[in-house]
Design a protein around this motif. Sequence first.
Motif, PDB file in Angstrom:
ATOM      1  N   UNK A  61       0.874  -1.192  -0.060  1.00 55.78           N
ATOM      2  CA  UNK A  61       0.038  -0.203  -0.182  1.00 55.78           C
ATOM      3  C   UNK A  61       0.906   1.416   0.061  1.00 55.78           C
ATOM      4  N   UNK A  62       2.130   1.243   0.596  1.00 56.04           N
ATOM      5  CA  UNK A  62       3.007   2.396   0.892  1.00 56.04           C
ATOM      6  C   UNK A  62       3.582   2.658  -0.798  1.00 56.04           C
ATOM      7  N   UNK A  63       3.804   1.478  -1.382  1.00 62.59           N
ATOM      8  CA  UNK A  63       4.366   1.751  -2.758  1.00 62.59           C
ATOM      9  C   UNK A  63       3.365   2.426  -3.550  1.00 62.59           C
ATOM     10  N   UNK A  64       1.985   1.793  -3.507  1.00 62.13           N
ATOM     11  CA  UNK A  64       1.029   2.262  -4.279  1.00 62.13           C
ATOM     12  C   UNK A  64       0.933   3.882  -4.162  1.00 62.13           C
ATOM     13  N   UNK A  65       1.010   4.155  -2.899  1.00 61.73           N
ATOM     14  CA  UNK A  65       0.695   5.730  -2.503  1.00 61.73           C
ATOM     15  C   UNK A  65       1.823   6.602  -2.893  1.00 61.73           C
ATOM     16  N   UNK A  66       3.143   6.064  -2.883  1.00 64.28           N
ATOM     17  CA  UNK A  66       4.091   6.728  -3.512  1.00 64.28           C
ATOM     18  C   UNK A  66       4.239   6.828  -5.112  1.00 64.28           C
ATOM     19  N   UNK A  67       3.695   5.690  -5.646  1.00 66.45           N
ATOM     20  CA  UNK A  67       3.732   5.639  -7.070  1.00 66.45           C
ATOM     21  C   UNK A  67       2.523   6.701  -7.674  1.00 66.45           C
TER      22      UNK A  67
END
Length: 156
Positions: A61-67
């Motif tokens: 979820x953190x990677x999705x938010x950063x993307x």
Amino acid sequence: MSETAPAVPPAPAPAEKTPVKKKARKCAGAAKRKASGPPVSELITKAIAASKERSGVSLAALKKALAAAGYDVEKNNSRIKLGLKSLVSKGTLVQTKGTGASGSFKLNKKAASGEAKPKAKKAAGAAKKPKKAVGAAVTKKVAKSPKKAKAPNPKK
């Protein structure tokens, strides 16, 4: 023999000049490659703070938010993991599930609210030093106990 002696000194001279040029190029390249924008740790803390999840934010979820924020996740995957680990070790983040860079993370409320408490812990740690000395004396007594001699190995 006199001909071989002069041939040896010119060879090291060009070798010394080439490393100097390479070092200069590396320094110039490093200055050009410096990225503009906030560090990964700040992006991670902002993404976790924006999340309303009670149990924390998972790595996916953190990677999705950063993307979604425009950060290249595939290229900087290792930087994200190292940033998470460093933030957990500093105490900025708390890891609710998992180990290392996997699992769920949330902001540490204690780190934000009470910075005076670690000073009190240091004072308490100074009071605990005599107890450590007592424990060291006990370990010395254990170390002095006689050991049984091992029998020689008959197979050798």
